[in-house]
Design a protein around this motif. Sequence first.
Motif, mmCIF file in Angstrom:
data_model
loop_
_atom_site.group_PDB
_atom_site.id
_atom_site.type_symbol
_atom_site.label_atom_id
_atom_site.label_comp_id
_atom_site.label_asym_id
_atom_site.label_seq_id
_atom_site.Cartn_x
_atom_site.Cartn_y
_atom_site.Cartn_z
ATOM 1 N N ILE A 142 0.753 -1.238 -0.104
ATOM 2 C CA ILE A 142 0.045 0.180 -0.017
ATOM 3 C C ILE A 142 0.715 1.188 -0.124
ATOM 4 C CG2 ILE A 142 -1.594 1.212 1.335
ATOM 5 C CD1 ILE A 142 -2.872 -1.485 2.240
ATOM 6 N N GLN A 143 1.957 1.235 0.923
ATOM 7 C CA GLN A 143 2.697 2.469 0.979
ATOM 8 C C GLN A 143 3.619 2.711 -0.211
ATOM 9 O OE1 GLN A 143 4.906 1.804 4.708
ATOM 10 N NE2 GLN A 143 3.167 2.816 5.757
ATOM 11 N N GLU A 144 3.901 1.460 -0.807
ATOM 12 C CA GLU A 144 4.857 1.565 -2.093
ATOM 13 C C GLU A 144 3.882 2.098 -3.347
ATOM 14 O OE1 GLU A 144 8.006 -1.091 -3.025
ATOM 15 O OE2 GLU A 144 8.552 -1.330 -0.860
ATOM 16 N N ALA A 145 2.841 1.952 -3.181
ATOM 17 C CA ALA A 145 1.669 2.303 -4.292
ATOM 18 C C ALA A 145 1.417 3.840 -4.082
ATOM 19 C CB ALA A 145 0.692 1.510 -4.255
ATOM 20 N N GLY A 146 2.067 4.562 -3.125
ATOM 21 C CA GLY A 146 1.741 5.998 -2.710
ATOM 22 C C GLY A 146 0.255 6.068 -2.160
ATOM 23 N N TYR A 147 -0.090 4.910 -1.491
ATOM 24 C CA TYR A 147 -1.466 5.290 -0.514
ATOM 25 C C TYR A 147 -1.407 4.996 0.719
ATOM 26 C CZ TYR A 147 -4.017 4.685 -5.236
ATOM 27 O OH TYR A 147 -4.783 4.835 -6.295
ATOM 28 N N ALA A 148 -2.241 5.087 1.629
ATOM 29 C CA ALA A 148 -2.289 4.908 2.905
ATOM 30 C C ALA A 148 -3.139 3.815 3.567
ATOM 31 C CB ALA A 148 -2.603 6.311 3.710
ATOM 32 N N CYS A 149 -2.668 3.072 4.582
ATOM 33 C CA CYS A 149 -3.539 2.213 5.196
ATOM 34 C C CYS A 149 -4.781 2.756 5.439
ATOM 35 C CB CYS A 149 -2.933 1.371 6.206
ATOM 36 S SG CYS A 149 -1.414 0.463 5.964
ATOM 37 N N SER A 150 -5.056 3.775 5.893
ATOM 38 C CA SER A 150 -6.296 4.539 6.237
ATOM 39 C C SER A 150 -7.300 4.610 5.434
ATOM 40 C CB SER A 150 -6.152 5.970 6.924
ATOM 41 O OG SER A 150 -5.582 6.870 6.136
ATOM 42 N N GLY A 151 -6.848 4.374 3.966
ATOM 43 C CA GLY A 151 -7.633 4.273 2.900
ATOM 44 C C GLY A 151 -8.327 2.973 2.274
ATOM 45 N N ILE A 152 -8.119 2.003 3.144
ATOM 46 C CA ILE A 152 -8.434 0.725 3.244
ATOM 47 C C ILE A 152 -10.173 0.826 3.225
ATOM 48 C CG2 ILE A 152 -8.613 -1.668 3.706
ATOM 49 C CD1 ILE A 152 -5.628 -1.510 4.607
ATOM 50 N N VAL A 153 -10.778 0.378 2.038
ATOM 51 C CA VAL A 153 -12.327 0.282 2.213
ATOM 52 C C VAL A 153 -13.054 -1.047 2.242
ATOM 53 C CG1 VAL A 153 -12.710 2.647 1.472
ATOM 54 C CG2 VAL A 153 -12.493 0.841 -0.221
ATOM 55 N N ARG A 154 -12.023 -2.108 1.789
ATOM 56 C CA ARG A 154 -12.679 -3.375 1.841
ATOM 57 C C ARG A 154 -11.219 -4.096 2.098
ATOM 58 N NH1 ARG A 154 -16.954 -6.351 1.813
ATOM 59 N NH2 ARG A 154 -16.834 -8.504 0.689
ATOM 60 N N LEU A 155 -11.371 -5.049 3.158
ATOM 61 C CA LEU A 155 -10.205 -6.196 3.589
ATOM 62 C C LEU A 155 -10.858 -7.543 3.934
ATOM 63 C CD1 LEU A 155 -7.424 -6.052 4.341
ATOM 64 C CD2 LEU A 155 -7.871 -5.599 6.335
ATOM 65 N N ASN A 156 -10.615 -8.218 2.879
ATOM 66 C CA ASN A 156 -11.040 -9.756 3.249
ATOM 67 C C ASN A 156 -10.005 -10.464 3.555
ATOM 68 O OD1 ASN A 156 -13.559 -9.155 1.891
ATOM 69 N ND2 ASN A 156 -12.915 -9.442 -0.074
ATOM 70 N N ILE A 157 -10.252 -11.633 4.587
ATOM 71 C CA ILE A 157 -9.219 -12.439 5.288
ATOM 72 C C ILE A 157 -9.546 -13.944 4.909
ATOM 73 C CG2 ILE A 157 -8.442 -13.227 7.209
ATOM 74 C CD1 ILE A 157 -9.520 -10.369 8.519
#
Length: 129
Positions: free
Chosen positions: A64-79
């Motif tokens: 996420i960081q290397e793509a220039g995004y922030a973890c706080s921007g996660i809107v969907r997270l499947n496990i």
Amino acid sequence: MEKKVVNPWQWQDERSYVQAVEVKAITGTLYCSGQAAIHADGTNSTGDMKAQLILSLQNLEQVIQEAGYACSGIVRLNIYTTSTAELFSCFDIFQHWIAQHGIRQASTVLEVKSLFETLKVELEATVVK
């Protein structure tokens, strides 16, 4: 970006997810492949669920960081996990990570028969900015 969380109930709050997230005025969307406990040299972890969950979270954060995004921007997270019982025994690690980054995401937890080789958990995310 504008995010609106939709939670008709409150019971999901203690499980560290939300029922839905509406996103408007985004400038980008990042679709992450499942991130698992694979070391930088490409070898799979043979550790227990706790160790694999920690490494999977670190790998997801790095992508996420290397793509220039922030973890706080996660809107969907499947496990995906080979054992929900094992995952839930160390779920506090996941919940701490979610809280640390201020993440409010829709999620699904799926127990699967197997993952690649020795892997026990895999995280698949959609991130916006």
